[in-house]
Structures are given as structure tokens and as C-alpha cells.
Design a protein around this motif. Structure first.
Motif, PDB file in Angstrom:
ATOM      1  N   SER A 186      35.505  57.248  31.660  1.00 59.74           N
ATOM      2  CA  SER A 186      35.826  56.238  30.661  1.00 59.74           C
ATOM      3  C   SER A 186      37.330  56.251  30.397  1.00 59.74           C
ATOM      4  CB  SER A 186      35.062  56.548  29.373  1.00 59.74           C
ATOM      5  OG  SER A 186      35.335  55.590  28.402  1.00 59.74           O
ATOM      6  N   GLY A 187      37.968  55.118  30.596  1.00 56.58           N
ATOM      7  CA  GLY A 187      39.400  55.004  30.379  1.00 56.58           C
ATOM      8  C   GLY A 187      40.228  55.579  31.510  1.00 56.58           C
ATOM      9  N   GLY A 188      39.608  55.872  32.636  1.00 55.37           N
ATOM     10  CA  GLY A 188      40.329  56.443  33.772  1.00 55.37           C
ATOM     11  C   GLY A 188      39.782  55.911  35.079  1.00 55.37           C
ATOM     12  N   LYS A 189      40.314  56.432  36.159  1.00 52.70           N
ATOM     13  CA  LYS A 189      39.881  55.983  37.481  1.00 52.70           C
ATOM     14  C   LYS A 189      39.199  57.131  38.209  1.00 52.70           C
ATOM     15  CE  LYS A 189      42.797  52.150  38.226  1.00 52.70           C
ATOM     16  NZ  LYS A 189      42.304  50.953  38.768  1.00 52.70           N
ATOM     17  N   SER A 190      38.238  56.742  39.038  1.00 56.29           N
ATOM     18  CA  SER A 190      37.594  57.699  39.938  1.00 56.29           C
ATOM     19  C   SER A 190      37.347  56.973  41.254  1.00 56.29           C
ATOM     20  CB  SER A 190      36.284  58.219  39.348  1.00 56.29           C
ATOM     21  OG  SER A 190      35.324  57.206  39.348  1.00 56.29           O
ATOM     22  N   GLY A 191      37.060  57.679  42.269  1.00 58.31           N
ATOM     23  CA  GLY A 191      36.854  57.051  43.561  1.00 58.31           C
ATOM     24  C   GLY A 191      35.525  56.343  43.711  1.00 58.31           C
ATOM     25  N   ASP A 192      34.608  56.569  42.776  1.00 60.10           N
ATOM     26  CA  ASP A 192      33.256  56.040  42.911  1.00 60.10           C
ATOM     27  C   ASP A 192      32.989  54.796  42.077  1.00 60.10           C
ATOM     28  OD1 ASP A 192      32.654  58.217  44.557  1.00 60.10           O
ATOM     29  OD2 ASP A 192      32.102  59.445  42.838  1.00 60.10           O
ATOM     30  N   GLU A 193      33.936  54.331  41.302  1.00 56.39           N
ATOM     31  CA  GLU A 193      33.639  53.245  40.357  1.00 56.39           C
ATOM     32  C   GLU A 193      33.314  51.919  41.037  1.00 56.39           C
ATOM     33  OE1 GLU A 193      38.300  52.433  39.243  1.00 56.39           O
ATOM     34  OE2 GLU A 193      37.008  53.540  37.894  1.00 56.39           O
ATOM     35  N   ASN A 194      33.750  51.711  42.273  1.00 52.09           N
ATOM     36  CA  ASN A 194      33.444  50.469  42.977  1.00 52.09           C
ATOM     37  C   ASN A 194      32.230  50.585  43.892  1.00 52.09           C
ATOM     38  OD1 ASN A 194      35.539  48.986  41.800  1.00 52.09           O
ATOM     39  ND2 ASN A 194      37.008  49.873  43.227  1.00 52.09           N
ATOM     40  N   LEU A 195      31.520  51.694  43.821  1.00 49.76           N
ATOM     41  CA  LEU A 195      30.313  51.891  44.610  1.00 49.76           C
ATOM     42  C   LEU A 195      29.191  51.034  44.028  1.00 49.76           C
ATOM     43  CD1 LEU A 195      29.046  53.680  46.904  1.00 49.76           C
ATOM     44  CD2 LEU A 195      28.277  55.169  45.056  1.00 49.76           C
ATOM     45  N   SER A 196      28.573  50.221  44.854  1.00 49.52           N
ATOM     46  CA  SER A 196      27.490  49.359  44.366  1.00 49.52           C
ATOM     47  C   SER A 196      26.138  50.051  44.566  1.00 49.52           C
ATOM     48  CB  SER A 196      27.498  48.016  45.094  1.00 49.52           C
ATOM     49  OG  SER A 196      27.081  48.172  46.424  1.00 49.52           O
ATOM     50  N   LEU A 197      25.127  49.507  43.916  1.00 45.02           N
ATOM     51  CA  LEU A 197      23.779  50.047  44.079  1.00 45.02           C
ATOM     52  C   LEU A 197      23.345  49.962  45.531  1.00 45.02           C
ATOM     53  CD1 LEU A 197      22.011  48.529  40.939  1.00 45.02           C
ATOM     54  CD2 LEU A 197      22.821  50.870  41.253  1.00 45.02           C
ATOM     55  N   GLN A 198      23.672  48.855  46.159  1.00 45.74           N
ATOM     56  CA  GLN A 198      23.288  48.649  47.549  1.00 45.74           C
ATOM     57  C   GLN A 198      23.986  49.658  48.463  1.00 45.74           C
ATOM     58  OE1 GLN A 198      24.058  44.650  48.772  1.00 45.74           O
ATOM     59  NE2 GLN A 198      22.340  44.643  50.190  1.00 45.74           N
ATOM     60  N   ASP A 199      25.264  49.944  48.200  1.00 46.91           N
ATOM     61  CA  ASP A 199      26.002  50.915  49.008  1.00 46.91           C
ATOM     62  C   ASP A 199      25.453  52.328  48.847  1.00 46.91           C
ATOM     63  OD1 ASP A 199      27.683  48.920  49.901  1.00 46.91           O
ATOM     64  OD2 ASP A 199      29.230  49.335  48.399  1.00 46.91           O
ATOM     65  N   SER A 200      24.855  52.615  47.701  1.00 46.13           N
ATOM     66  CA  SER A 200      24.339  53.959  47.445  1.00 46.13           C
ATOM     67  C   SER A 200      22.893  54.120  47.892  1.00 46.13           C
ATOM     68  CB  SER A 200      24.464  54.291  45.961  1.00 46.13           C
ATOM     69  OG  SER A 200      23.655  53.420  45.207  1.00 46.13           O
ATOM     70  N   LYS A 201      22.369  53.139  48.609  1.00 45.51           N
ATOM     71  CA  LYS A 201      21.000  53.169  49.146  1.00 45.51           C
ATOM     72  C   LYS A 201      19.944  53.086  48.048  1.00 45.51           C
ATOM     73  CE  LYS A 201      22.261  54.236  53.485  1.00 45.51           C
ATOM     74  NZ  LYS A 201      23.545  53.670  53.640  1.00 45.51           N
ATOM     75  N   PHE A 202      20.286  52.464  46.935  1.00 51.50           N
ATOM     76  CA  PHE A 202      19.331  52.255  45.859  1.00 51.50           C
ATOM     77  C   PHE A 202      18.275  51.266  46.326  1.00 51.50           C
ATOM     78  CE2 PHE A 202      17.733  50.009  42.160  1.00 51.50           C
ATOM     79  CZ  PHE A 202      17.473  51.037  41.281  1.00 51.50           C
ATOM     80  N   GLN A 203      17.017  51.525  45.996  1.00 55.53           N
ATOM     81  CA  GLN A 203      15.926  50.614  46.322  1.00 55.53           C
ATOM     82  C   GLN A 203      15.263  50.173  45.036  1.00 55.53           C
ATOM     83  OE1 GLN A 203      13.249  52.515  49.050  1.00 55.53           O
ATOM     84  NE2 GLN A 203      14.779  52.660  50.667  1.00 55.53           N
ATOM     85  N   ILE A 204      14.781  48.947  45.025  1.00 57.48           N
ATOM     86  CA  ILE A 204      14.099  48.435  43.847  1.00 57.48           C
ATOM     87  C   ILE A 204      12.888  49.319  43.577  1.00 57.48           C
ATOM     88  CG2 ILE A 204      12.807  46.486  42.914  1.00 57.48           C
ATOM     89  CD1 ILE A 204      14.707  44.656  44.474  1.00 57.48           C
ATOM     90  N   GLY A 205      12.758  49.776  42.341  1.00 59.14           N
ATOM     91  CA  GLY A 205      11.705  50.707  41.959  1.00 59.14           C
ATOM     92  C   GLY A 205      12.236  52.098  41.671  1.00 59.14           C
ATOM     93  N   ASP A 206      13.459  52.407  42.150  1.00 60.17           N
ATOM     94  CA  ASP A 206      14.078  53.693  41.839  1.00 60.17           C
ATOM     95  C   ASP A 206      14.578  53.678  40.399  1.00 60.17           C
ATOM     96  OD1 ASP A 206      13.638  54.373  44.464  1.00 60.17           O
ATOM     97  OD2 ASP A 206      15.723  54.174  45.091  1.00 60.17           O
ATOM     98  N   PHE A 207      14.846  54.847  39.855  1.00 57.07           N
ATOM     99  CA  PHE A 207      15.430  54.981  38.532  1.00 57.07           C
ATOM    100  C   PHE A 207      16.888  55.392  38.671  1.00 57.07           C
ATOM    101  CE2 PHE A 207      10.960  56.558  37.667  1.00 57.07           C
ATOM    102  CZ  PHE A 207      10.514  55.366  37.123  1.00 57.07           C
TER     103      PHE A 207
END
Length: 160
Positions: free
Chosen positions: A115-136
């Protein structure tokens, strides 16, 4: 012992796979999905907390798209939870999915935002992280102070 100059190799040259960026979703034409987000202070929820058709109590339901980034999800959590708005607060993201082979839930950490800073992961999307519908989605919210535990340890010892 002559060397046959006509030797052939069946080895095929393989080029490295290009980094595939997910295509943006047309949010005007695509229906959003329900993302069930569970957040807790200091640690991730245990996989056992999701078993037997039960979920932890700290649930936040968000309607979003597969191209939503971790930064977008961070901003949604910050909007609902005022104590997470402090500068330096860290959001550690994990996907909780059901392992059908073992018949239990697994937790896979995917990144963190600050919060209030930068990290390398902030532009990672759900799709890029292999998230599937139904996951939590599970978020561990941690105070960003680095010197917190060290200060407490120093108080235990005598100064002489």
C-alpha cells in the motif's frame, strides 16, 4: 575407424516460449465473475479452513474479470477495510484451489502488493496467475514495519 560424415541428428531446436501476456477482457461485453476473497491479518488461512463445504468468516465478495490485477484487488480491499490503508501495509496473495487427486484444498502464493508503494507483482492479473473460476483468493495483510519484531526482542534482555 572412420567417422561417418553423413550422421544425422533427430534433435529439434526448441526456442524458449515467449512470455504470454493475457489479452485484455472487453469489460463492456463480458459478464464479470464472482471472486470470493478471504483476508486475514498477519497470515494466510489454512487449507483446512476451506474443507467440508465451509469457508472462513472473513469473506469479501467481489465481481471482477479475469484480467483484474492484484493492484485492483488491493484497492478494493483497502476501500472496504480502513485499517489497511496505512502506507507500507503488505498484501500477500494466494490462490486456494481444490486438488481433486488428493480431495483437499491447496494454497499457492502468487504475489504481493504494498500500500502506497511499488512491488513487482502489482500488474499480475488473475489470468496470468493461472486462476480458474471457482478458486478462492486468500490475502494475508501484514503491517509493513520491518523493525517491529526486532524491537520487541531487544526489550527482553537486560541492558548491561
Amino acid at each position: 575407424m572412420g567417422v561417418d560424415s553423413r550422421m544425422r541428428s533427430d534433435v529439434v531446436q526448441v526456442s524458449p516460449k515467449k512470455e504470454s501476456r493475457s489479452e485484455p477482457v472487453d469489460r463492456e461485453k463480458t459478464c464479470p465473475m464472482l471472486l470470493r476473497v478471504f483476508h486475514s491479518k498477519g497470515r494466510h488461512n489454512r487449507p483446512d479452513d476451506f474443507s467440508r463445504n465451509q469457508t472462513p468468516d472473513n469473506e469479501l465478495q467481489v465481481y471482477t474479470w479475469m484480467d483484474a490485477t492484484l493492484k485492483e484487488i488491493t484497492n478494493l480491499v483497502r476501500g472496504v477495510n480502513p485499517e489497511t490503508r496505512k502506507r507500507g501495509t503488505e498484501f500477500h496473495f494466494a490462490i486456494v484451489y481444490q486438488d481433486t487427486r488428493m480431495n483437499r484444498y491447496r494454497v499457492k502464493e502468487i504475489g504481493k502488493t504494498v500500500s502506497g508503494g511499488k512491488s513487482g507483482d502489482e500488474n499480475l492479473s488473475l489470468q496470468d496467475s493461472k486462476f480458474q473460476i471457482g478458486d478462492f483468493m486468500d490475502i494475508a495483510i501484514r503491517d509493513g514495519r520491518r523493525d517491529g519484531p526486532m524491537r520487541d526482542e531487544r526489550r527482553r534482555y537486560r541492558p548491561y
